[in-house]
Design an enzyme around this catalytic site. Sequence first.
Site, PDB file in Angstrom:
ATOM      1  N   LYS A   1       1.598  18.649  -0.656  1.00 40.17           N
ATOM      2  CA  LYS A   1       1.704  17.877  -1.902  1.00 40.17           C
ATOM      3  C   LYS A   1       0.372  17.929  -2.656  1.00 40.17           C
ATOM      4  CE  LYS A   1       5.344  14.968   0.010  1.00 40.17           C
ATOM      5  NZ  LYS A   1       5.721  13.713   0.690  1.00 40.17           N
TER       6      LYS A   1
ATOM      7  N   GLN B   1       3.377   8.136   2.636  1.00 42.45           N
ATOM      8  CA  GLN B   1       4.073   9.138   3.447  1.00 42.45           C
ATOM      9  C   GLN B   1       4.790   8.449   4.615  1.00 42.45           C
ATOM     10  OE1 GLN B   1       4.307  12.479   2.707  1.00 42.45           O
ATOM     11  NE2 GLN B   1       5.731  12.605   4.413  1.00 42.45           N
TER      12      GLN B   1
ATOM     13  N   ASP C   1       8.027   8.144  -5.715  1.00 41.33           N
ATOM     14  CA  ASP C   1       8.993   8.545  -4.688  1.00 41.33           C
ATOM     15  C   ASP C   1      10.358   7.891  -4.933  1.00 41.33           C
ATOM     16  OD1 ASP C   1       8.415  10.467  -2.827  1.00 41.33           O
ATOM     17  OD2 ASP C   1       7.348   9.126  -1.456  1.00 41.33           O
TER      18      ASP C   1
END
Length: 280
Positions: A52, A96, A119
């Site tokens: 990422k 994460q 997200d």
Amino acid sequence: MTILDGKALSLKIKNEIKEEVAKLKKEKNIVPGLAVILVGNDPASHTYVKMKAKACKEVGIYSITHEMPESISQDEIIETILMMNKNPNIDGILVQLPLPNHIDTTKILEVIDPKKDVDGFHPYNFGRLNQGLDSFVPCTPLGVMELLKEYKIDVKGKDACVVGASNIVGKPMAALLLNEFATVDICHIFTKDLKAHTKNADILVVGVGKPNLITEDMVKDGAIVIDIGINKLENGKIVGDVDFENVSKKASFITPVPGGVGPMTIAMLLKNTLKAAKNR
Ligand code: NAD
């Protein structure tokens, strides 16, 4: 049979994002910023976060990773998120997953400012998604929809089956398909007769995490098959949840693993971060 080439499409999207990021910098002096919170030593999580960060760099998005030890307290993670919520140079915040067991994931995700929730895991955004309103949409299902669009696959009126019902993959996937007027069937570990559902699907989307869960006999002739699963075999090979070799002979379209949904997920993270920066 046509391969849905997520790698190629993700490169195309990344180039478009790169141009838009440059334009935003030139016209408004804004550099999109992404903060990533990485807790513990899970090797897969470290790999994803590195990928990422690399992708951000490629398109000109600023990114910073807050690495935290496995033993960190929930309050310390929350403090970092609150700081990032206030930081005017940070447009997107990503935690994460998975987090260590002593951390309440729901609580952590709820602390993220929904305007920075790139997200799309915050209940505010998930609620808006379910009502068909503009929101941050989880990157993996959003990437699947982009792939379908690129290959001009019309979802309207089709029978879709989503296998896997997690908050980050299956449920938002089903919501997106429903918002586009597919008739959606959602299956999970307690589904009685999985094949009865998958076999009926014009569009079959699988996100479970079990190699070869979907075999040829479970798929309708000419189905569009999307494999979200990522499984590392003992020999190191990465495979999805679908028996690609045999199912691909029956499908009209199919995603490979790797090179299908995976690269699209990262491209959509960049897209969401750019969207957040434009709202700054
Ligand atoms: P999860 O473990 O949270 O959820 C798995 C889901 O599958 C659950 O709803 C469970 O009920 C269902 N399930 C389990 N066994 C089943 C079975 N035998 N039959 C039917 N349903 C079953 O996992 P997740 O986070 O949703 O991830 C799913 C998969 O997608 C994993 O392989 C993960 O690595 C992959 N993934 C890929 C990407 C990507 O970018 N391609 C992104 C996220 C997750």
